[in-house]
Enzyme design. Sequence first.
Site, PDB file in Angstrom:
ATOM      1  N   TRP A 136      12.765  73.272 -65.033  1.00  0.00           N
ATOM      2  CA  TRP A 136      11.433  74.301 -65.184  1.00  0.00           C
ATOM      3  C   TRP A 136      11.467  75.358 -64.531  1.00  0.00           C
ATOM      4  O   TRP A 136      11.794  75.640 -63.493  1.00  0.00           O
ATOM      5  CB  TRP A 136      10.077  73.469 -64.397  1.00  0.00           C
ATOM      6  N   GLU A 208      17.874  74.256 -60.754  1.00  0.00           N
ATOM      7  CA  GLU A 208      17.168  74.009 -59.368  1.00  0.00           C
ATOM      8  C   GLU A 208      17.602  73.309 -58.402  1.00  0.00           C
ATOM      9  O   GLU A 208      18.393  72.257 -58.743  1.00  0.00           O
ATOM     10  CB  GLU A 208      15.771  73.548 -59.670  1.00  0.00           C
ATOM     11  N   ASP A 241      17.576  78.823 -58.849  1.00  0.00           N
ATOM     12  CA  ASP A 241      16.020  79.038 -58.821  1.00  0.00           C
ATOM     13  C   ASP A 241      15.641  78.361 -57.683  1.00  0.00           C
ATOM     14  O   ASP A 241      15.288  77.219 -57.824  1.00  0.00           O
ATOM     15  CB  ASP A 241      15.434  78.708 -60.243  1.00  0.00           C
ATOM     16  N   GLN A 244      10.649  76.870 -55.430  1.00  0.00           N
ATOM     17  CA  GLN A 244       9.874  75.732 -54.679  1.00  0.00           C
ATOM     18  C   GLN A 244      10.834  75.276 -53.348  1.00  0.00           C
ATOM     19  O   GLN A 244      10.098  74.905 -52.490  1.00  0.00           O
ATOM     20  CB  GLN A 244       9.935  74.622 -55.472  1.00  0.00           C
ATOM     21  N   LYS A 270       7.181  81.354 -55.770  1.00  0.00           N
ATOM     22  CA  LYS A 270       6.165  80.721 -55.296  1.00  0.00           C
ATOM     23  C   LYS A 270       5.918  80.840 -53.704  1.00  0.00           C
ATOM     24  O   LYS A 270       5.135  81.196 -53.215  1.00  0.00           O
ATOM     25  CB  LYS A 270       6.457  79.200 -55.614  1.00  0.00           C
ATOM     26  N   ARG A 404       4.572  63.505 -56.569  1.00  0.00           N
ATOM     27  CA  ARG A 404       5.402  64.494 -55.829  1.00  0.00           C
ATOM     28  C   ARG A 404       4.561  64.822 -54.666  1.00  0.00           C
ATOM     29  O   ARG A 404       3.206  65.065 -54.670  1.00  0.00           O
ATOM     30  CB  ARG A 404       5.436  65.901 -56.624  1.00  0.00           C
TER      31      ARG A 404
END
Length: 433
Positions: A136, A208, A241, A244, A270, A404
Amino acid sequence: MRDDDQWWQAGDRHLLRYSGEFIRFLVERAEGARPYGRDGRSVLDFTSGQMCVVLGHNHPALIEGMRAASERVVHLFSGMVSTDVIEFAEHLAATLPATLQKVMLLSTGAESNEAALRLAKLHTGGFEVVALSGSWHGMTGAAASVTYAAGHQGYGPAMPGTMALPTPNAYHCPIRHCRDRCDLTCLDAGIELIDAQGVGAPAAVIVEPVLSSGGIVPLPDGYFPRLTELAHDRGYLVVLDEAQTALGRLGALYAFQQLDAVPDVLTLSKTLGGGLPVAATVTGDEIEADCAAKGFLHYTSHVSDPLAASVALSVLREVLAEHLAERAADMGRRLRGQLEELAERHEAIGDVRGRGLLLGAELVSDRETRRPAPAYGAAVTARCLDLGLNVNIVKLPGLSSVLRLAPPLTVTEAELDEGVEILDRALKETPMS
Ligand SMILES: Cc1ncc(COP(=O)(O)O)c(C=O)c1O
């Protein structure tokens, strides 16, 4: 005064639904790990907002960052910068290695990845971009083209040159080779396919550190260095990336510090804004100089906004001053232990995985076949919300259904215990059917 029903009537009439129905919990304010409803009821937020509020909701450092900017300067002509922007870039760079010293301040995660891919294309002269099949990276053009976890269908052609590598998920090995321990065969097999499909115009591999929306899949040991080597051999830049994972969530300030390789381009978003739209694309002197010489353009309304700089600097300072990466490691250990204990009592938890305070509990209807339990997952999260805990399910459709658990890094032990107790109760009270 409107009651909740009247608010929802207005909401249903005027809000465009961008992800199914809205959760029927109307928030009036939020503080720490809790949003509060209009009736004063609070829920524990184990999603950290949309994975952003590392400091907790409305943390004083965040408010101070906004206040400072509002007293000096909020926004400027995009070719102009304020001292805040330089100060932020300097402080961020001081936390990064010598090969990541050039910072561009942006707004969202998708945008930071768009900018990274534009840099990679200009630098390499190629256009091919490789991502993992559970990725994502955002909802805008190029980022959405390499977002394979969801929303890939129905919006017309993806960017030409996009290709996918299998997600190295040892719980559901993509090539049915490993079980519970990845030996990286999926990477070698995937690269063979990329070699076959590529047209000789490599630009970037984007990944990620923990595939979060794709089911909380940490890159297995050795995966990132090997991928970096294979990518570089073929002329791709590597983009990591850390939307998060940066600023402490995995127990280190940056996830790449745990991955034994440094990316060519690092994207932050984020967590950097702690709840405000702040992002950064970071690369090295050589790539920056080459792209600048080639006329690199990523000119947007909010590039180098002083407000974003002031907020990001405040968040970064707070994370460092309060040792929140270490705290995430400690709290993550506690939460993981609690989830493993739940897994001993609840057959439906097939796997517990993740790192630091980014943890997943995969729900299955059969432990042996590892068949996902999406309806059960939806019912458990709904029951959690009723009982006062906000958690969400991340999944690859048909493959996984994973709770999560990612509370703010400032979460207390008592809040963790409370959240786990609620989850325990929800698992107990929800029939598998
Ligand atoms: C790893 C990762 N990258 C990028 C994005 C996109 O960020 P944004 O929604 O701020 O554009 C997300 C959003 O969930 C993400 O999880």
